[in-house]
Enzyme design. Sequence first.
Site, PDB file in Angstrom:
ATOM      1  N   GLY A  12       0.503   2.615 -11.060  1.00 14.26           N
ATOM      2  CA  GLY A  12      -0.711   1.793 -10.964  1.00 14.26           C
ATOM      3  C   GLY A  12      -1.935   2.676 -10.784  1.00 14.26           C
ATOM      4  CG  LEU A  13      -5.725   1.119 -12.264  1.00 11.02           C
ATOM      5  CD1 LEU A  13      -6.808   0.039 -12.148  1.00 11.02           C
ATOM      6  CD2 LEU A  13      -6.110   2.149 -13.320  1.00 11.02           C
ATOM      7  CB  SER A  14      -6.694   6.134  -8.228  1.00 14.83           C
ATOM      8  OG  SER A  14      -7.074   6.693  -6.991  1.00 14.83           O
ATOM      9  N   GLY A  15      -5.780   3.835  -5.905  1.00 14.66           N
ATOM     10  CA  GLY A  15      -6.289   2.819  -4.982  1.00 14.66           C
ATOM     11  C   GLY A  15      -5.607   1.463  -5.102  1.00 14.66           C
ATOM     12  CB  ALA A  16      -3.129   0.085  -7.484  1.00 18.71           C
ATOM     13  N   GLY A  17      -2.533   0.773  -4.328  1.00 21.06           N
ATOM     14  CA  GLY A  17      -1.686   0.520  -3.157  1.00 21.06           C
ATOM     15  C   GLY A  17      -0.324   1.193  -3.197  1.00 21.06           C
ATOM     16  CE  LYS A  18      -0.368   5.261  -7.733  1.00 23.41           C
ATOM     17  NZ  LYS A  18      -1.757   4.727  -7.690  1.00 23.41           N
ATOM     18  CB  SER A  86       3.347   7.322 -13.986  1.00 23.78           C
ATOM     19  OG  SER A  86       3.531   6.320 -13.011  1.00 23.78           O
TER      20      SER A  86
HETATM   21  P1  ADP Z   1      -2.812   4.473  -4.232  1.00 24.94           P
HETATM   22  O1  ADP Z   1      -1.698   5.234  -3.543  1.00 24.94           O
HETATM   23  O2  ADP Z   1      -2.294   3.530  -5.290  1.00 24.94           O
HETATM   24  O3  ADP Z   1      -3.894   5.360  -4.743  1.00 24.94           O
HETATM   25  P2  ADP Z   1      -3.481   3.596  -1.550  1.00 24.94           P
HETATM   26  O4  ADP Z   1      -2.178   3.057  -1.033  1.00 24.94           O
HETATM   27  O5  ADP Z   1      -3.884   4.971  -1.120  1.00 24.94           O
HETATM   28  O6  ADP Z   1      -3.492   3.488  -3.142  1.00 24.94           O
HETATM   29  O7  ADP Z   1      -4.676   2.586  -1.149  1.00 24.94           O
HETATM   30  C1  ADP Z   1      -4.558   1.183  -1.318  1.00 24.94           C
HETATM   31  C2  ADP Z   1      -5.484   0.438  -0.373  1.00 24.94           C
HETATM   32  O8  ADP Z   1      -5.325  -0.965  -0.583  1.00 24.94           O
HETATM   33  C3  ADP Z   1      -5.188   0.702   1.090  1.00 24.94           C
HETATM   34  O9  ADP Z   1      -6.410   0.826   1.774  1.00 24.94           O
HETATM   35  C4  ADP Z   1      -4.423  -0.577   1.525  1.00 24.94           C
HETATM   36  O10 ADP Z   1      -4.583  -0.855   2.888  1.00 24.94           O
HETATM   37  C5  ADP Z   1      -5.056  -1.656   0.652  1.00 24.94           C
HETATM   38  N1  ADP Z   1      -4.198  -2.843   0.403  1.00 24.94           N
HETATM   39  C6  ADP Z   1      -4.552  -4.132   0.538  1.00 24.94           C
HETATM   40  N2  ADP Z   1      -3.543  -4.979   0.250  1.00 24.94           N
HETATM   41  C7  ADP Z   1      -2.499  -4.215  -0.081  1.00 24.94           C
HETATM   42  C8  ADP Z   1      -1.144  -4.510  -0.485  1.00 24.94           C
HETATM   43  N3  ADP Z   1      -0.673  -5.763  -0.628  1.00 24.94           N
HETATM   44  N4  ADP Z   1      -0.335  -3.474  -0.770  1.00 24.94           N
HETATM   45  C9  ADP Z   1      -0.793  -2.198  -0.659  1.00 24.94           C
HETATM   46  N5  ADP Z   1      -2.043  -1.848  -0.290  1.00 24.94           N
HETATM   47  C10 ADP Z   1      -2.900  -2.850   0.013  1.00 24.94           C
END
Ligand code: ADP
Length: 177
Positions: A12-18, A86
């Site tokens: 998923g996109l950066s910031g998506a929640g991975k 990815s």
């Molecule tokens: P990534 O690793 O995809 O770049 P991050 O996990 O670092 O993303 O950041 C995702 C942000 O979204 C976090 O601040 C997290 O608290 C927030 N968020 C909100 N809802 C959710 C959810 N259901 N699952 C995961 N993250 C979430």
Amino acid sequence: MAQRGVTIWLTGLSGAGKTTITQALEKRLLEKGYSIEVLDGDVVRTNLTKGLGFSKEDRDENIRRIGFVANLLTRHGVIVLVSAISPYREIREEVRGKIGAFVEVFVNAPLSVCEGRDVKGLYQKARSGEIKGFTGIDDPYEPPANPEVECRTDLEELEESVDKVWGKLAELGYLAA
Ligand code: ADP
């Protein structure tokens, strides 16, 4: 504990929640006594795939190497959590084909939401041109066509997203009854 190896691949996109979902899953799996390993895209880029950039070729090579290690671990019964943007479908499918025991999790939130979160300040840098070829801004993201799980992190609480993945792992027989 007897367990079956599997690679859980979060894309998923950066910031998506991975990373957030991966950490929550890691915690839950460890609490239940599973043998696990985490391959985080950002961490891997400082060792295993150090020196690779963000061209299509380098991104594919990055994923191929992560997939190679994930495959070795999976074959030895480890539950592997991969957290990496990815962005390209074809290489994800290639890795899936090699590993077999592969659960793809599409961590999905609209670009506007990811950008609004801007967890690492990278979208701002991408918009100002300081970073070039940033996924979602001036580089493509190809969503999975048939992911085992989709987590809509703009609509779900973290717990809900984690439960979805957990439920799918149980359904596919990767968790002890
Ligand atoms: P990534 O690793 O995809 O770049 P991050 O996990 O670092 O993303 O950041 C995702 C942000 O979204 C976090 O601040 C997290 O608290 C927030 N968020 C909100 N809802 C959710 C959810 N259901 N699952 C995961 N993250 C979430």
